[in-house]
Design a protein around this motif. Structure first.
Motif, PDB file in Angstrom:
ATOM      1  N   GLY A  76       1.896  52.815   2.391  1.00 16.00           N
ATOM      2  CA  GLY A  76       2.722  52.207   1.350  1.00 16.00           C
ATOM      3  C   GLY A  76       2.478  50.707   1.274  1.00 16.00           C
ATOM      4  N   THR A  77       3.375  50.033   0.605  1.00 14.70           N
ATOM      5  CA  THR A  77       3.249  48.586   0.455  1.00 14.70           C
ATOM      6  C   THR A  77       3.886  47.831   1.618  1.00 14.70           C
ATOM      7  N   ARG A  78       4.524  48.537   2.496  1.00 18.44           N
ATOM      8  CA  ARG A  78       5.202  47.885   3.629  1.00 18.44           C
ATOM      9  C   ARG A  78       4.190  47.379   4.649  1.00 18.44           C
ATOM     10  N   ARG A  79       4.670  46.396   5.413  1.00 23.12           N
ATOM     11  CA  ARG A  79       3.843  45.814   6.469  1.00 23.12           C
ATOM     12  C   ARG A  79       4.503  46.042   7.820  1.00 23.12           C
ATOM     13  N   GLU A  80       3.696  46.018   8.830  1.00 23.35           N
ATOM     14  CA  GLU A  80       4.190  46.008  10.196  1.00 23.35           C
ATOM     15  C   GLU A  80       3.784  44.688  10.828  1.00 23.35           C
ATOM     16  N   TYR A  81       4.576  44.256  11.790  1.00 21.37           N
ATOM     17  CA  TYR A  81       4.315  42.996  12.482  1.00 21.37           C
ATOM     18  C   TYR A  81       4.024  43.310  13.938  1.00 21.37           C
ATOM     19  N   LEU A  82       2.822  42.962  14.360  1.00 18.73           N
ATOM     20  CA  LEU A  82       2.372  43.254  15.713  1.00 18.73           C
ATOM     21  C   LEU A  82       2.194  41.963  16.487  1.00 18.73           C
ATOM     22  N   LEU A  83       2.506  42.002  17.762  1.00 20.50           N
ATOM     23  CA  LEU A  83       2.267  40.848  18.619  1.00 20.50           C
ATOM     24  C   LEU A  83       0.767  40.646  18.790  1.00 20.50           C
ATOM     25  N   THR A  84       0.319  39.425  18.647  1.00 23.29           N
ATOM     26  CA  THR A  84      -1.062  39.068  18.932  1.00 23.29           C
ATOM     27  C   THR A  84      -1.176  38.813  20.431  1.00 23.29           C
ATOM     28  N   ASP A  85      -2.373  38.499  20.894  1.00 21.21           N
ATOM     29  CA  ASP A  85      -2.522  38.113  22.302  1.00 21.21           C
ATOM     30  C   ASP A  85      -1.672  36.882  22.604  1.00 21.21           C
ATOM     31  N   LYS A  86      -1.638  35.939  21.663  1.00 19.75           N
ATOM     32  CA  LYS A  86      -0.805  34.747  21.826  1.00 19.75           C
ATOM     33  C   LYS A  86       0.672  35.140  21.919  1.00 19.75           C
ATOM     34  N   GLY A  87       1.099  36.096  21.120  1.00 14.87           N
ATOM     35  CA  GLY A  87       2.474  36.579  21.176  1.00 14.87           C
ATOM     36  C   GLY A  87       2.770  37.319  22.471  1.00 14.87           C
ATOM     37  N   ARG A  88       1.835  38.170  22.895  1.00 17.05           N
ATOM     38  CA  ARG A  88       2.020  38.917  24.142  1.00 17.05           C
ATOM     39  C   ARG A  88       2.100  37.980  25.340  1.00 17.05           C
ATOM     40  N   ALA A  89       1.467  36.805  25.227  1.00 21.34           N
ATOM     41  CA  ALA A  89       1.505  35.817  26.308  1.00 21.34           C
ATOM     42  C   ALA A  89       2.905  35.234  26.480  1.00 21.34           C
ATOM     43  N   LEU A  90       3.804  35.486  25.524  1.00 23.11           N
ATOM     44  CA  LEU A  90       5.197  35.048  25.646  1.00 23.11           C
ATOM     45  C   LEU A  90       6.028  35.988  26.528  1.00 23.11           C
ATOM     46  N   PHE A  91       5.459  37.091  26.970  1.00 19.70           N
ATOM     47  CA  PHE A  91       6.213  38.058  27.771  1.00 19.70           C
ATOM     48  C   PHE A  91       6.893  37.421  28.981  1.00 19.70           C
ATOM     49  N   PRO A  92       6.199  36.607  29.788  1.00 21.77           N
ATOM     50  CA  PRO A  92       6.901  35.994  30.931  1.00 21.77           C
ATOM     51  C   PRO A  92       8.050  35.089  30.498  1.00 21.77           C
ATOM     52  N   VAL A  93       7.923  34.440  29.350  1.00 25.95           N
ATOM     53  CA  VAL A  93       8.988  33.570  28.835  1.00 25.95           C
ATOM     54  C   VAL A  93      10.214  34.411  28.492  1.00 25.95           C
ATOM     55  N   ILE A  94       9.995  35.511  27.792  1.00 23.81           N
ATOM     56  CA  ILE A  94      11.100  36.394  27.395  1.00 23.81           C
ATOM     57  C   ILE A  94      11.755  37.004  28.635  1.00 23.81           C
ATOM     58  N   VAL A  95      10.935  37.437  29.601  1.00 26.09           N
ATOM     59  CA  VAL A  95      11.494  38.006  30.837  1.00 26.09           C
ATOM     60  C   VAL A  95      12.308  36.954  31.583  1.00 26.09           C
TER      61      VAL A  95
END
Length: 153
Positions: A76-95
């Motif tokens: 469809g016309t909808r989009r999904e938003y996926l974490l990039t490697d840069k986004g995944r690198a925020l995991f320790p910050v979120i934890v």
């Protein structure tokens, strides 16, 4: 409306990080992405954020390279938003924020969520800062060094 101060050229990594993330909504969007949210509606339901603010934050996170918008697999016309490697690198910050919140922002016995190891079902060890040799460090054990341009290049 007061313009937000930008830290694009600030020599402090903390200031530049805050600049890239933007605000609390952005961190909560990243949190939800780690928790499996992918679509606009999922973020909207979880956060209760105004749609125009959510659009702006998703766009800013894409521009910062934290999220990548892709067409939804349903065609469809909808989009999904996926974490990039840069986004995944925020995991320790979120934890670290989550663990700090569990320890500092709830009264004993108050209901809250916690992060578990999917394989064992057990809570994670607390995030601790370690020296290169493995020693645990406290704030007084560290110092900030300014890196000259030639060293950082």
């Amino acid at each position: 409306m007061v313009a937000r101060t930008r830290f694009d050229a600030d020599p402090c990594p903390v200031a530049r990080s805050v600049n890239a993330i933007g605000d609390w909504w952005s961190l909560l969007i990243v949190r939800d992405a780690f928790d499996g949210s992918r679509r606009f509606g999922e973020f909207h339901r979880s956060l209760g954020i105004a749609k125009n603010i959510l659009v702006a934050r998703l766009r800013a996170l894409e521009e910062a390279g934290v999220l990548r918008g892709v067409p939804a697999p349903d065609g469809g016309t909808r989009r999904e938003y996926l974490l990039t490697d840069k986004g995944r690198a925020l995991f320790p910050v979120i934890v670290a924020l989550r663990q700090w919140g569990e320890e500092q922002c709830f009264t004993p016995g108050e209901q809250h969520s916690r992060l578990l190891d999917r394989r064992t079902g057990r809570p994670l060890r607390p995030v601790r800062i370690q020296a290169a040799d493995g020693r645990l460090l406290e704030p007084e054990d560290t110092l900030v060094e300014k890196v000259r341009e030639a060293e950082g290049a």
